[in-house]
Structures are given as structure tokens and as C-alpha cells.
Design a protein around this motif. Sequence first.
Motif, short mmCIF file in Angstrom:
data_model
loop_
_atom_site.label_atom_id
_atom_site.label_comp_id
_atom_site.label_asym_id
_atom_site.label_seq_id
_atom_site.Cartn_x
_atom_site.Cartn_y
_atom_site.Cartn_z
N ARG A 1 -6.67 10.88 -3.62
CA ARG A 1 -7.73 9.87 -3.67
C ARG A 1 -7.28 8.54 -4.28
O ARG A 1 -8.10 7.65 -4.45
N LEU A 2 -5.98 8.42 -4.61
CA LEU A 2 -5.50 7.18 -5.21
C LEU A 2 -4.64 6.41 -4.22
O LEU A 2 -3.69 6.96 -3.67
N LEU B 1 0.83 -1.20 0.00
CA LEU B 1 0.00 0.00 0.00
C LEU B 1 0.86 1.25 0.00
O LEU B 1 1.72 1.44 0.85
N ILE B 2 0.63 2.09 -1.00
CA ILE B 2 1.37 3.35 -1.08
C ILE B 2 0.36 4.48 -1.03
O ILE B 2 -0.56 4.54 -1.85
N ASP B 3 0.50 5.37 -0.09
CA ASP B 3 -0.36 6.55 -0.01
C ASP B 3 0.19 7.60 -0.95
O ASP B 3 1.30 8.08 -0.78
N THR B 4 -0.60 7.94 -1.98
CA THR B 4 -0.12 8.90 -2.97
C THR B 4 -0.58 10.32 -2.67
O THR B 4 -0.47 11.20 -3.51
N GLY B 5 -1.12 10.54 -1.49
CA GLY B 5 -1.71 11.84 -1.17
C GLY B 5 -0.73 12.99 -1.29
O GLY B 5 0.41 12.91 -0.86
N LEU C 1 -10.51 6.58 -3.83
CA LEU C 1 -11.29 6.94 -2.65
C LEU C 1 -12.41 7.91 -3.05
O LEU C 1 -12.24 8.69 -4.00
N PRO C 2 -13.51 7.90 -2.31
CA PRO C 2 -14.58 8.86 -2.62
C PRO C 2 -14.10 10.29 -2.35
O PRO C 2 -13.16 10.49 -1.58
#
Length: 221
Positions: free
Chosen positions: A206-207, A10-14, A217-218
Amino acid sequence: MDEESIPAGLIDTGARRTLRLGVLISGSGTNLQAIIDRIAEGSLDATVAVVISDKDSAYGLVRSQQAGIPAIFLCRSDFEDITGYNRELARLLVEHDCDLVVMAGYMRLLGRRVLEAFPGRVMNIHPALLPSFPGASGITDAFAYGAKVTGVTVHFADESFDNGPIIAQEAVAVEETDDVETLEAKIHAVEHRLYPDAIQLFADGRLVIEGRKVRVLPPRA
Ligand code: GRF
């Protein structure tokens, strides 16, 4: 270093500020132009920090200069090997403080140097519905095959061509009346909308990459 693997899972692209894009091109740069236009009209929250081309004749370099964006031609033959070339590419992207690398008609395989400097932060666009018709001639290959439906794929890049986790896809019908030119025009029109939209999803944080899958993500309330 070259043999190290890309972090999996899991990579948080925020993004945490106005997203700074490093756009890689090799050609006419109509996708780059679509990104520039969407930023100018206020429907893409990003800025193009730098455009880098491996071809000095790429018209996208002219588009960048016209928009006041730093434009760099990085010449492959100036480097002894592709590792040195990719090391310099990664250095330039870092130097321009890029958050996301956007491949927009960049016709080279991205080296691990860049992928490791920007884990989960390199996008590519392909003019077909992957995994169908990968490679440099996705539109003509789909047309010649007689596909009734083809389309556009935006995906995160990995160390293989046209292979990483898919962010967005949109189908385009191949009509009896289409020839390669009309099909190309339809596909490019979709590309010019879908790519900025995908970048905006990234800008909105959101990705989320989960292995091969990208969860969208919504929208935040
Ligand atoms: C686009 O069709 C893109 O999908 C593919 O290369 C083409 C680049 O076109 N990867 P442009 O340079 O953005 O006009």
C-alpha cells in the motif's frame, strides 16, 4: 558504483510473498522486539530473516537469538573502510533473501551499496517529528527546546540521516509534568505500534513512493 544515484520517481514497494525483513540495530532493540511480538501474535504479515548489529553488546542480538532469528554482529573495524563494511552489509541482506530493510535504532549512515541493493525498500524510525530534531538525540533535543508537541516519524531511508520520504508520523504532547524519562516512555510506546503498522502497509503493497512523498493506498477490498 558509489557515485551512482538512487532511482527517483515512482517506486512500487508491493510485496509478493511473506515479507522477509532484515533488521539493523545498534542497541537495546525494543523496536525489534515489538516487530517480533506483532509477527508472533499474527498482526504483522512478515518474518524476520536476519538481525544485523554494528555493536556486539547490542541487547537486540540477545532478543534475536531468544526468538530463533539469525543474529549477526558486523564489526566495523574488520573492514578497511566504510564502503567495504556496507558492501558486506548489503551482501548479508541479499544472502538472507530480505525484501525490506528495517533500521531499528541503527546508528550508522546507510551506504549507497545497501540503498541501491534495496531501492525504496529501506525504512527508518526517528523519535521526533521530522524535519524537527533530527540526529541521535531527538527526544532530549525536543524536550530541551521546550517543544509542546513532538512525536515519531517512520520514513524511507536515503543517503542522508533522517531525511527520506515520510511514511507515517504521530504526535506526542509534551506535558508540563513530563520529564525526559516520561516523554521517552510515551514516544517509545508510539514507536512500538507505529513501526509494525508501517511495515504492514508495506507488506500489503500500500506504499507508493512519489519523489519526496509516500502515497498510502486504501486497503484492498
Ligand atoms: C528508537 O527511539 C528509534 O526511534 C531510534 O533509536 C531508538 C532505538 O531504540 N532510531 P531500540 O533499540 O529499538 O530500543
